[in-house]
Design a protein around this motif. Structure first.
Motif, short mmCIF file in Angstrom:
data_model
loop_
_atom_site.label_atom_id
_atom_site.label_comp_id
_atom_site.label_asym_id
_atom_site.label_seq_id
_atom_site.Cartn_x
_atom_site.Cartn_y
_atom_site.Cartn_z
N ALA A 331 34.88 66.09 50.29
CA ALA A 331 34.27 67.39 50.00
C ALA A 331 33.43 67.36 48.74
N ALA A 332 33.82 66.56 47.74
CA ALA A 332 33.11 66.53 46.46
C ALA A 332 31.82 65.71 46.51
N GLU A 333 31.60 64.97 47.58
CA GLU A 333 30.41 64.13 47.68
C GLU A 333 29.23 64.94 48.21
N ALA A 334 28.05 64.63 47.69
CA ALA A 334 26.85 65.33 48.13
C ALA A 334 26.30 64.76 49.43
N GLU A 335 26.38 63.46 49.58
CA GLU A 335 25.79 62.79 50.74
C GLU A 335 26.87 62.10 51.57
N GLU A 336 26.60 62.00 52.85
CA GLU A 336 27.50 61.28 53.74
C GLU A 336 27.32 59.77 53.58
N ARG A 337 28.39 59.06 53.83
CA ARG A 337 28.37 57.59 53.78
C ARG A 337 28.65 57.03 55.17
N THR A 338 28.22 55.78 55.40
CA THR A 338 28.40 55.13 56.70
C THR A 338 29.19 53.84 56.52
N VAL A 339 30.10 53.61 57.44
CA VAL A 339 30.92 52.39 57.45
C VAL A 339 30.86 51.80 58.86
N ASN A 340 30.64 50.50 58.95
CA ASN A 340 30.60 49.83 60.25
C ASN A 340 31.68 48.76 60.31
N GLN A 341 32.27 48.61 61.48
CA GLN A 341 33.27 47.56 61.69
C GLN A 341 32.97 46.82 63.00
N TYR A 342 33.12 45.50 62.94
CA TYR A 342 32.91 44.66 64.11
C TYR A 342 34.10 43.70 64.23
N ALA A 343 34.59 43.52 65.44
CA ALA A 343 35.68 42.58 65.66
C ALA A 343 35.56 41.99 67.06
N GLY A 344 35.89 40.73 67.17
CA GLY A 344 35.91 40.06 68.46
C GLY A 344 37.08 39.11 68.52
N GLU A 345 37.85 39.17 69.59
CA GLU A 345 38.97 38.26 69.73
C GLU A 345 38.93 37.58 71.09
N LEU A 346 39.23 36.31 71.08
CA LEU A 346 39.23 35.48 72.28
C LEU A 346 40.62 34.89 72.43
#
Length: 428
Positions: A331-346
């Motif tokens: 709530a205290a932040e002015a701008e939104e942030r982005t987080v990306n996650q990638y995973a691959g399992e064999l």
């Protein structure tokens, strides 16, 4: 819930006493539309939908799980003054335990309740959550909306929300049998909220819509805005088909969205704690940071998260992937942030009834951190496992995790841990 054990015994006795008076109680281990907690539950996602009924009176299935690990992992960081970390040695972790109650209450009506008897974060039993699963509406009247319910499932409760497919393969405290590895994903999407989900499944097509109150810890207390909370919206769309005897394909996309909640726990709700114990924690800190070794992007009050999961199994070879994007802010932040996650399992499963497997997983998180820095965390896991019986799994893992681009004022600056884990799991 310190008195939960007493309440549970009273409730169970009351349930049995009432049912004995009303009708015969069965204690079969097989239930309709049920994901089994043993090897039969591997690569099962949502509880199956099968309109063939075997209901013959109230059926109480008492189950449980136990897990114990031996950990030999070391951790390090830049070791700057004021940001030294605790040393980690080789020894056993706390043994964890679950208890499950699954009760067929009526034809097409089932209750599930999971209790953590022992977990990293709690030294007393407490309820993880529970739900009512409705596959038929015959309790209203026989055959009520029968054609609609042939493909529809309704799920209601304070429960693990069905965001993404990764949560079906994660370790849930002592229930670690579905997970071919020891650790869960770095950004571990898992939360329990009060809500409802409606599923429609037909000829491989999967559709789900859900709503929750967006709260992990339930309360009627109003905040400064005069509200008791917010709301979250969930959706899943996908396709899952056994193409032939050798090939199965599944692809799903999931959405979790909330415009505002007092505190979003999507990436920090697992009170059972991270599987890697005592790592990446400040030397001066007291107690155990049970979430350490995972990453919470701290999108605390507004969040939109999307997860895409492909799954392919051909013979004994299987691939499971995760592509995830989360955007939001506190709530205290002015701008939104982005987080990306990638995973691959064999994973390759072989032997008698695929009771042995070997595999690897690569996991990467790329985040705009709440500190204002652009950071990454990467992990490599190598694992092998053996199902001694369908209820007993032993597995070993070697893990390497690196923290990159964290600033000098972070305990994670030049952070790294690596080493081996052994885990034994019993689930029934």
């Amino acid at each position: 819930m310190k008195k939960f054990s007493n309440y549970l015994v009273v409730a169970l006795v009351a349930l049995m006493a009432t049912s004995i008076q009303a009708q015969k109680i069965n204690f079969d281990r097989d239930l309709d539309n049920f994901r089994y907690p043993d090897q039969r539950g591997i690569n099962v996602f949502e509880s199956p939908k099968d309109t063939t009924s075997t209901f013959d009176g109230v059926n109480v299935r008492v189950g449980g799980a136990f897990a114990l690990q031996f950990q030999a992992i070391s951790n390090e960081n830049a070791n700057l003054a004021g940001y030294e970390i605790k040393s980690a040695g080789d020894n056993f972790n706390l043994a964890t335990a679950n208890m499950d109650l699954d009760v067929e209450l009526y034809d097409g009506l089932r209750l599930h309740l999971r209790t953590y008897l022992s977990s990293r974060h709690h030294n007393e039993p407490y309820v993880k959550g529970g739900y009512l699963l409705i596959d038929k509406l015959d309790f209203v009247s026989e055959g009520f909306l029968e054609e609609f319910m042939q493909y529809t499932t309704i799920k209601v409760g304070h429960m693990e929300n069905n965001y993404g497919d990764a949560h079906f393969r994660r370790s849930d405290n002592a229930q670690a049998l579905y997970n071919p590895f020891v650790g869960n994903l770095i950004m571990d999407a898992f939360t329990t909220e009060v809500g409802a989900e409606v599923y429609y499944r037909r000829e491989g097509f999967i559709g789900m819509l859900g709503f929750t109150n967006g709260k992990l810890n339930q309360s009627v207390e109003e905040n400064a805005k005069g509200k008791t909370g917010g709301a979250s919206f969930l959706a899943k769309l996908g396709y899952d088909k056994q193409i032939n005897n050798d090939l199965r394909l599944r692809l799903t996309g999931s959405l979790y969205n909330t415009g505002y909640v007092p505190n979003s726990y999507l990436y920090s709700a697992d009170r059972a704690g991270a599987r890697y114990y005592g790592l990446m924690q400040g030397a001066a800190a007291s107690g155990d940071d049970f979430r350490a070794s995972r990453y919470d992007p701290a999108l605390a009050n507004k969040i939109t998260a999307v997860m895409i999961n492909p799954f392919v199994k051909y013979g004994g070879l299987e691939f499971f992937g995760t592509i995830e994007m989360a955007k939001g802010k506190a709530a205290a932040e002015a701008e939104e942030r982005t987080v990306n996650q990638y995973a691959g399992e064999l994973i390759y499963r072989f032997g008698n009834n695929e009771n042995i497997y070997v595999g690897g997983r690569y996991n990467l998180v790329d985040a705009e951190d709440i500190s204002g820095e652009d950071v990454t965390i990467d992990r490599i896991q190598f694992a092998a496992g053996w199902f001694m019986t369908k209820n007993i799994l032993v597995k070993a893992e070697y893990v390497i995790q690196n923290y990159n681009d964290f600033g000098a004022n972070s305990i994670l600056n030049e952070g790294k841990f690596d080493g081996a884990m052994l885990e034994a799991v019993i689930s029934f």
